[in-house]
Design an enzyme around this catalytic site. Sequence first.
Site, PDB file in Angstrom:
ATOM      1  N   ASP A 177       0.199  -6.888   4.738  1.00 51.12           N
ATOM      2  CA  ASP A 177      -0.522  -8.243   5.154  1.00 51.12           C
ATOM      3  C   ASP A 177       0.315  -9.404   5.367  1.00 51.12           C
ATOM      4  O   ASP A 177      -0.071 -10.315   6.307  1.00 51.12           O
ATOM      5  CB  ASP A 177      -1.342  -8.698   3.858  1.00 51.12           C
ATOM      6  CG  ASP A 177      -2.499  -7.701   3.587  1.00 51.12           C
ATOM      7  OD1 ASP A 177      -2.854  -7.142   4.578  1.00 51.12           O
ATOM      8  OD2 ASP A 177      -3.048  -7.340   2.499  1.00 51.12           O
TER       9      ASP A 177
ATOM     10  N   THR B 118       0.200 -21.533  20.627  1.00 47.77           N
ATOM     11  CA  THR B 118      -0.923 -21.213  21.277  1.00 47.77           C
ATOM     12  C   THR B 118      -1.750 -20.254  20.134  1.00 47.77           C
ATOM     13  O   THR B 118      -1.057 -19.370  19.478  1.00 47.77           O
ATOM     14  CB  THR B 118      -0.853 -20.487  22.655  1.00 47.77           C
ATOM     15  OG1 THR B 118      -2.094 -19.830  22.907  1.00 47.77           O
ATOM     16  CG2 THR B 118       0.064 -19.318  22.384  1.00 47.77           C
TER      17      THR B 118
ATOM     18  N   ASP C 296       1.419  -6.629  -4.345  1.00 45.92           N
ATOM     19  CA  ASP C 296       0.606  -6.577  -3.214  1.00 45.92           C
ATOM     20  C   ASP C 296       1.250  -7.909  -2.527  1.00 45.92           C
ATOM     21  O   ASP C 296       1.489  -8.859  -2.783  1.00 45.92           O
ATOM     22  CB  ASP C 296      -0.726  -7.126  -3.634  1.00 45.92           C
ATOM     23  CG  ASP C 296      -1.706  -6.764  -2.402  1.00 45.92           C
ATOM     24  OD1 ASP C 296      -1.539  -7.683  -1.511  1.00 45.92           O
ATOM     25  OD2 ASP C 296      -2.617  -5.970  -2.548  1.00 45.92           O
ATOM     26  N   SER C 297       1.498  -7.811  -1.100  1.00 51.50           N
ATOM     27  CA  SER C 297       2.240  -8.620  -0.462  1.00 51.50           C
ATOM     28  C   SER C 297       1.499  -9.877  -0.173  1.00 51.50           C
ATOM     29  O   SER C 297       1.898 -10.960   0.576  1.00 51.50           O
ATOM     30  CB  SER C 297       2.700  -8.124   1.074  1.00 51.50           C
ATOM     31  OG  SER C 297       1.574  -8.048   2.026  1.00 51.50           O
TER      32      SER C 297
ATOM     33  N   THR D 220       1.039  -1.336   0.135  1.00 50.04           N
ATOM     34  CA  THR D 220      -0.023   0.008   0.127  1.00 50.04           C
ATOM     35  C   THR D 220       0.811   1.220  -0.075  1.00 50.04           C
ATOM     36  O   THR D 220       0.520   2.237  -0.565  1.00 50.04           O
ATOM     37  CB  THR D 220      -0.908  -0.149   1.313  1.00 50.04           C
ATOM     38  OG1 THR D 220      -1.806  -1.083   1.046  1.00 50.04           O
ATOM     39  CG2 THR D 220      -1.772   1.222   1.299  1.00 50.04           C
TER      40      THR D 220
HETATM   41  N1  ASP Z   1      -2.718  -5.761   0.332  1.00 55.72           N
HETATM   42  C1  ASP Z   1      -1.585  -4.925   0.781  1.00 55.72           C
HETATM   43  C2  ASP Z   1      -0.260  -5.596   0.803  1.00 55.72           C
HETATM   44  O1  ASP Z   1      -0.017  -6.384   1.872  1.00 55.72           O
HETATM   45  C3  ASP Z   1      -1.827  -4.028   2.288  1.00 55.72           C
HETATM   46  C4  ASP Z   1      -0.862  -3.143   2.910  1.00 55.72           C
HETATM   47  O2  ASP Z   1       0.245  -2.743   2.138  1.00 55.72           O
HETATM   48  O3  ASP Z   1      -1.082  -2.624   3.810  1.00 55.72           O
HETATM   49  O4  ASP Z   1       0.684  -5.516  -0.147  1.00 55.72           O
END
Ligand code: ASP
Length: 343
Positions: A92, A278, A59-60, A17
């Site tokens: 993410d 856990t 996008d991660s 993001t």
């Molecule tokens: N979907 C995005 C990602 O992980 C969310 C983020 O960057 O906050 O690339």
Amino acid sequence: MTKEPKSAVLLIYTGGTIGMKDSGNGLVPFNFDGILEEVPELRKLAFKTDSVTFDPLIDSSDVEPSMWVKLAEIIRDNYDSYDGFVVLHGTDTMAYSASALSFMLEGLSKPVIFTGSQLPVGSLRTDGRENLVSAIEVAAAREENGTASVPEVAIWFDSKLMRGNRTTKVNATAFNAFRSPNLPPLAEAGINIRYNRGIILHPGSGGLRLHTRLDTRVAILKIHPGITEQVARNVLLGDGIRAVILETYGSGNAISKPWFTNIVRESAKRGKILLNVTQCLAGDVDMNLYATGKALKDAGAVSGGDITTEGALAKLFVLMGEHADNEKVKHLLAENMRGEITK
Ligand code: ASP
């Protein structure tokens, strides 16, 4: 008197993001020059910064272990030229990637700081600008004797620095999206950045060593009321699964019914690695506390202590990649390798 040379930091931009803009059809990543334009403060830093950009930017949610290998190799190839590294990454899976890198980079003497943001860096109320500038400051920080202040893989987010393999994403929308429930922050920002020097790790003398052989044959089984025998059987006795992370209740408890313990016992008998973590956000596994935990221990599960699930996954990938012998892996799981468990 000779002046200390300026620190140099390499920014590794993978996507997320922080560097996204609205395409009219959802957020898509833009290139690094876009970030520089949005954060002109970067030009005012007292440190030299260079950047490497992943192609394609991702996008991660699309992160794969091959990307961790690429990251580790970029850090190794640039290790002598920079004082620290900042990895711009989506939130993410940031805790997974930071955990993985912490195990893949042994003997780290320079900071590797992951950061990102909840709002794109171009938006007015973005958290990305502060996160990025502070992460660079941490990556460049040195102690009086010239050594790095934080020679660790860590995550900088919302004014806090947390050990990467202790961190988990806890909020999908708030700026304080990450937490390190079982270890206090390594540093916190107010007017100054205050380092928690008592808990920051320092490397031995062996120099940087990479572990890039990863064995990903791991499944995660979250125990829940109503879990069926079929589901437990499919995962715990499944083909192509070398290790199972059992996400158990409280201090490591699972169903005490014979059908479940029998499957666990059979799984362990087949040589699979069963790691008990856990599902609680904080605290640790103690399989001696309740009969339901003891049953798991007797059936052959090993304790993950207070490790996060992200840390457990990364530790297994690396240990299994290094060792063909499951007994050896089980033995090493109990060791504190990179500050991921409290011992
Ligand atoms: N979907 C995005 C990602 O992980 C969310 C983020 O960057 O906050 O690339």
